[in-house]
Design a protein around this motif. Structure first.
Motif, PDB file in Angstrom:
ATOM      1  N   SER A 225     -44.744 -16.051 -32.204  1.00  0.00           N
ATOM      2  CA  SER A 225     -44.874 -17.532 -32.051  1.00  0.00           C
ATOM      3  C   SER A 225     -43.910 -18.236 -33.153  1.00  0.00           C
ATOM      4  O   SER A 225     -43.229 -19.243 -33.037  1.00  0.00           O
ATOM      5  CB  SER A 225     -46.447 -18.123 -32.595  1.00  0.00           C
ATOM      6  OG  SER A 225     -46.884 -17.978 -33.826  1.00  0.00           O
ATOM      7  N   LEU A 226     -43.619 -17.658 -34.340  1.00  0.00           N
ATOM      8  CA  LEU A 226     -42.810 -17.983 -35.288  1.00  0.00           C
ATOM      9  C   LEU A 226     -41.412 -18.000 -34.817  1.00  0.00           C
ATOM     10  O   LEU A 226     -40.237 -18.652 -34.988  1.00  0.00           O
ATOM     11  CB  LEU A 226     -42.896 -17.121 -36.494  1.00  0.00           C
ATOM     12  CG  LEU A 226     -43.895 -17.231 -37.319  1.00  0.00           C
ATOM     13  CD1 LEU A 226     -44.129 -16.351 -38.547  1.00  0.00           C
ATOM     14  CD2 LEU A 226     -44.446 -18.621 -37.854  1.00  0.00           C
ATOM     15  N   LYS A 227     -40.986 -16.810 -33.910  1.00  0.00           N
ATOM     16  CA  LYS A 227     -39.818 -16.549 -33.377  1.00  0.00           C
ATOM     17  C   LYS A 227     -39.520 -17.737 -32.256  1.00  0.00           C
ATOM     18  O   LYS A 227     -38.204 -17.853 -31.817  1.00  0.00           O
ATOM     19  CB  LYS A 227     -39.664 -15.331 -32.637  1.00  0.00           C
ATOM     20  CG  LYS A 227     -39.616 -14.032 -33.728  1.00  0.00           C
ATOM     21  CD  LYS A 227     -39.802 -12.767 -33.065  1.00  0.00           C
ATOM     22  CE  LYS A 227     -38.326 -12.410 -32.231  1.00  0.00           C
ATOM     23  NZ  LYS A 227     -38.267 -10.798 -31.955  1.00  0.00           N
ATOM     24  N   ASP A 228     -40.445 -18.345 -31.871  1.00  0.00           N
ATOM     25  CA  ASP A 228     -40.090 -19.409 -30.802  1.00  0.00           C
ATOM     26  C   ASP A 228     -39.477 -20.618 -31.270  1.00  0.00           C
ATOM     27  O   ASP A 228     -40.310 -21.684 -32.130  1.00  0.00           O
ATOM     28  CB  ASP A 228     -41.585 -19.854 -30.010  1.00  0.00           C
ATOM     29  CG  ASP A 228     -41.423 -20.976 -29.046  1.00  0.00           C
ATOM     30  OD1 ASP A 228     -40.204 -21.441 -28.422  1.00  0.00           O
ATOM     31  OD2 ASP A 228     -42.427 -21.255 -28.335  1.00  0.00           O
ATOM     32  N   VAL A 229     -38.339 -20.916 -31.531  1.00  0.00           N
ATOM     33  CA  VAL A 229     -37.698 -21.839 -32.348  1.00  0.00           C
ATOM     34  C   VAL A 229     -37.962 -23.520 -31.585  1.00  0.00           C
ATOM     35  O   VAL A 229     -37.871 -24.186 -32.129  1.00  0.00           O
ATOM     36  CB  VAL A 229     -36.136 -21.734 -32.330  1.00  0.00           C
ATOM     37  CG1 VAL A 229     -36.126 -20.430 -33.337  1.00  0.00           C
ATOM     38  CG2 VAL A 229     -35.565 -21.496 -31.185  1.00  0.00           C
ATOM     39  N   ASP A 230     -38.362 -23.316 -30.408  1.00  0.00           N
ATOM     40  CA  ASP A 230     -38.622 -24.508 -29.566  1.00  0.00           C
ATOM     41  C   ASP A 230     -39.952 -25.055 -29.758  1.00  0.00           C
ATOM     42  O   ASP A 230     -40.023 -26.229 -29.459  1.00  0.00           O
ATOM     43  CB  ASP A 230     -38.175 -24.292 -28.155  1.00  0.00           C
ATOM     44  CG  ASP A 230     -36.888 -23.979 -27.706  1.00  0.00           C
ATOM     45  OD1 ASP A 230     -35.867 -24.541 -28.315  1.00  0.00           O
ATOM     46  OD2 ASP A 230     -36.644 -23.208 -26.525  1.00  0.00           O
ATOM     47  N   ASP A 231     -40.792 -24.356 -30.640  1.00  0.00           N
ATOM     48  CA  ASP A 231     -42.063 -24.840 -30.995  1.00  0.00           C
ATOM     49  C   ASP A 231     -41.915 -25.751 -32.131  1.00  0.00           C
ATOM     50  O   ASP A 231     -41.689 -25.148 -33.145  1.00  0.00           O
ATOM     51  CB  ASP A 231     -43.027 -23.698 -30.966  1.00  0.00           C
ATOM     52  CG  ASP A 231     -44.699 -24.187 -31.131  1.00  0.00           C
ATOM     53  OD1 ASP A 231     -44.805 -25.327 -31.285  1.00  0.00           O
ATOM     54  OD2 ASP A 231     -45.230 -23.089 -30.933  1.00  0.00           O
ATOM     55  N   SER A 232     -42.460 -26.903 -31.918  1.00  0.00           N
ATOM     56  CA  SER A 232     -42.138 -27.696 -33.235  1.00  0.00           C
ATOM     57  C   SER A 232     -43.529 -27.825 -34.052  1.00  0.00           C
ATOM     58  O   SER A 232     -43.806 -28.698 -34.897  1.00  0.00           O
ATOM     59  CB  SER A 232     -41.891 -29.208 -32.870  1.00  0.00           C
ATOM     60  OG  SER A 232     -42.809 -29.593 -31.871  1.00  0.00           O
ATOM     61  N   SER A 233     -44.526 -27.160 -33.783  1.00  0.00           N
ATOM     62  CA  SER A 233     -46.013 -27.004 -34.401  1.00  0.00           C
ATOM     63  C   SER A 233     -45.816 -26.722 -35.650  1.00  0.00           C
ATOM     64  O   SER A 233     -44.881 -25.858 -36.115  1.00  0.00           O
ATOM     65  CB  SER A 233     -46.813 -26.056 -33.542  1.00  0.00           C
ATOM     66  OG  SER A 233     -46.935 -26.435 -32.157  1.00  0.00           O
ATOM     67  N   THR A 234     -46.738 -26.910 -36.601  1.00  0.00           N
ATOM     68  CA  THR A 234     -46.773 -26.463 -37.872  1.00  0.00           C
ATOM     69  C   THR A 234     -47.262 -25.240 -37.923  1.00  0.00           C
ATOM     70  O   THR A 234     -47.703 -24.523 -36.756  1.00  0.00           O
ATOM     71  CB  THR A 234     -47.655 -27.428 -38.745  1.00  0.00           C
ATOM     72  OG1 THR A 234     -49.171 -27.382 -38.317  1.00  0.00           O
ATOM     73  CG2 THR A 234     -47.206 -28.760 -38.833  1.00  0.00           C
ATOM     74  N   ILE A 235     -47.219 -24.266 -38.984  1.00  0.00           N
ATOM     75  CA  ILE A 235     -47.649 -22.970 -39.082  1.00  0.00           C
ATOM     76  C   ILE A 235     -49.109 -22.960 -38.783  1.00  0.00           C
ATOM     77  O   ILE A 235     -49.526 -22.094 -37.924  1.00  0.00           O
ATOM     78  CB  ILE A 235     -47.270 -22.424 -40.390  1.00  0.00           C
ATOM     79  CG1 ILE A 235     -45.760 -22.436 -40.561  1.00  0.00           C
ATOM     80  CG2 ILE A 235     -47.757 -21.021 -40.467  1.00  0.00           C
ATOM     81  CD1 ILE A 235     -44.997 -21.857 -39.573  1.00  0.00           C
ATOM     82  N   SER A 236     -49.862 -23.736 -39.400  1.00  0.00           N
ATOM     83  CA  SER A 236     -51.360 -23.778 -39.144  1.00  0.00           C
ATOM     84  C   SER A 236     -51.682 -24.322 -37.667  1.00  0.00           C
ATOM     85  O   SER A 236     -52.790 -23.482 -37.279  1.00  0.00           O
ATOM     86  CB  SER A 236     -52.007 -24.870 -40.166  1.00  0.00           C
ATOM     87  OG  SER A 236     -51.921 -26.217 -39.856  1.00  0.00           O
TER      88      SER A 236
END
Length: 262
Positions: A225-236
């Motif tokens: 999920s961290l490697k998905d640079v297109d995801d603008s979600s916060t870490i939480s």
């Protein structure tokens, strides 16, 4: 996972993993054969751990520079264009794949731990990317820093002091896990220097919880999920998506992990 080891010389160590050759090149002041052996075993251990997240071509070689004296390390760092080294015993120069150890004045055992720490940064930055959360990057590095080579393999420890420190902060109401996990690099470092090492201690505990208490695929899902640079979600929010019960359950389970340790 099967691996094969190849020792080319006293100065270059190679390991073949998942069809890819990874190398350590030794530079600077000499290390003993025993020290190199421990470094190479930890290198293999970390390579195996990180390989579950995919090994990019950029990971091929890390240049290790070990300096007995800090002044010699500073001169070298200036020569490669690095001017930031205050309050650190070692650093990883991502763009150049260089680990630099700034003096062994605190003893060789401590030096080895610092090398293990910086090796983790080498793997994490190439595999997860420069956008890796500061707490996760440093927590992973602290996890391997607090690991030792034994006859039975690699053993990690989260110390009684670290458990006690975090328990005390929970009791005082000083831990806001949501803010910490979503915090920026500058906030992490401010907290570290104004609160006596709190940031690294909490990061270490969080990573130990991920690795040692949760199902193996949970960590893998988090890293991807961290490697998905297109995801603008916060870490939480990313944790909320992948963790059974969401982020609130993650907070509760982590608190139980801290308070239930014997």
């Amino acid at each position: 996972m099967r691996i094969s080891l190849i020792l080319l010389s006293l100065f270059i160590f190679c390991v073949q993993l998942c069809g890819q050759v990874l190398q350590i090149e030794y530079n600077g002041d000499p290390l003993s054969e025993e020290e190199r052996g421990k470094i190479e075993k930890m290198f293999v251990h970390e390579a195996e751990f990180y390989s579950q997240f995919g090994l990019p071509d950029t990971l091929t070689i890390v240049h290790l520079y070990m300096f007995e004296k800090k002044e010699a390390a500073k001169i070298f760092l200036k020569s490669i264009g690095v001017t930031t080294w205050e309050k650190v015993a070692g650093l990883y120069v991502t763009a150049q794949n260089k680990i630099v150890i700034l003096g062994a004045e605190n003893g060789r055992k401590r030096t080895l731990s610092i090398i293990y720490h910086e090796l983790s940064h080498h793997f994490a930055r190439h595999i997860i990317g420069v956008h890796i959360p500061k707490w996760f990057n440093e927590g992973l590095a602290r996890y391997f820093e607090n690991s030792v080579i034994t006859k039975k393999g690699v053993r990690h420890s989260l110390t009684d002091y670290e458990f006690g420190r975090i328990r005390s902060m929970y009791m005082l109401g000083e831990i806001n896990l949501l803010e910490f996990i979503n915090g920026l690099r500058d906030e992490f470092m401010i907290e570290e220097f104004t609160n006596e090492g709190y940031s690294y201690t909490l990061s270490h505990a969080l990573v130990a919880f991920w690795i040692e208490e949760l199902p193996g695929d949970m960590l893998k899902r988090f890293v991807y999920s961290l490697k998905d640079v297109d995801d603008s979600s916060t870490i939480s929010e990313r944790i909320d998506k992948i963790y059974s019960g969401g982020f609130k359950q993650f907070e509760k389970d982590f608190a139980d992990f801290i308070h239930n340790d014997d």
